[in-house]
Design an enzyme around this catalytic site. Sequence first.
Site, PDB file in Angstrom:
ATOM      1  N   ASP A 216     -11.986  -6.891  -2.556  1.00 58.93           N
ATOM      2  CA  ASP A 216     -12.875  -8.050  -2.513  1.00 58.93           C
ATOM      3  C   ASP A 216     -14.229  -7.587  -2.003  1.00 58.93           C
ATOM      4  O   ASP A 216     -14.414  -6.422  -1.655  1.00 58.93           O
ATOM      5  CB  ASP A 216     -12.313  -9.162  -1.624  1.00 58.93           C
ATOM      6  CG  ASP A 216     -12.118  -8.700  -0.185  1.00 58.93           C
ATOM      7  OD1 ASP A 216     -13.136  -8.646   0.540  1.00 58.93           O
ATOM      8  OD2 ASP A 216     -10.988  -8.402   0.204  1.00 58.93           O
TER       9      ASP A 216
ATOM     10  N   GLU B  61       0.801  -1.216   0.000  1.00 58.49           N
ATOM     11  CA  GLU B  61       0.000   0.000   0.000  1.00 58.49           C
ATOM     12  C   GLU B  61       0.841   1.278   0.000  1.00 58.49           C
ATOM     13  O   GLU B  61       0.308   2.362  -0.195  1.00 58.49           O
ATOM     14  CB  GLU B  61      -0.943  -0.013   1.200  1.00 58.49           C
ATOM     15  CG  GLU B  61      -1.986  -1.103   1.121  1.00 58.49           C
ATOM     16  CD  GLU B  61      -2.805  -1.271   2.397  1.00 58.49           C
ATOM     17  OE1 GLU B  61      -3.940  -1.744   2.281  1.00 58.49           O
ATOM     18  OE2 GLU B  61      -2.297  -0.942   3.484  1.00 58.49           O
TER      19      GLU B  61
END
Length: 236
Positions: free
Chosen positions: A204, A15
């Site tokens: 997701d 990230e």
Amino acid sequence: MADKKIGIIGAMEVEVKALRSQLAEAKESVLGGLTFMEGTLEGTKVVIVRSGVGKVNAALCAQRLILQFGVSHIINSGIAGALAHGLKVLDFVASTDALYHDMNAVGFGYKMTQIPQMDCSDFPADPAMIEAAEKAFASLDEAKGHKLLKGRIASGDQFISDKALKERIKADCDPACVEMEGAAIAHACYLNKIPFLIIRCMSDMADDTGENTYSFNEEAAANLSAALVKNMLKGF
């Protein structure tokens, strides 16, 4: 803002690595077990750091950015599981507010998610930063075919892959997405009066298939989130 310095927090290496690789005039500091990279990004002073996963790691990281590095704003960038209807993998959420889905003092007469003896439990994001994210998203080539939703972010020390737990969180919090750090960063920013925004790219759908889709989409989601952060830095 002449003295603007942006703290950028990601929980995991994936990230932060895209933004860190583009940092100019980089200077590294290791403090409290964390590696802080100071420099400029798109001409803006930034401090980029990987907090580690979970609420305590995130809050400690945000507090150090505020007190030791003197940041004026904080952006939490990364990935999350979608809960709002219609959100798909690689869509974005920009936080309107953030709360803890696992704060439970119901036995003491508080509502689920309410923090005892605090005046606020759903920490509001900065409107100017939200607007900057919206404008940046609209001009982001990498995001074509995807959408950005403004909404609540719910955080807790759990990876949500169970359908029943997902439904409980939706009933308690009505969030757009769920993750593990944002509300703790928002909490620290609220107490220190530091404007913040949480930007999450959906990796997701936070349901029973979450474990299978997470690894497949992790890097693409993190890179898209990083591109959005970079694109919005001059907008607030």
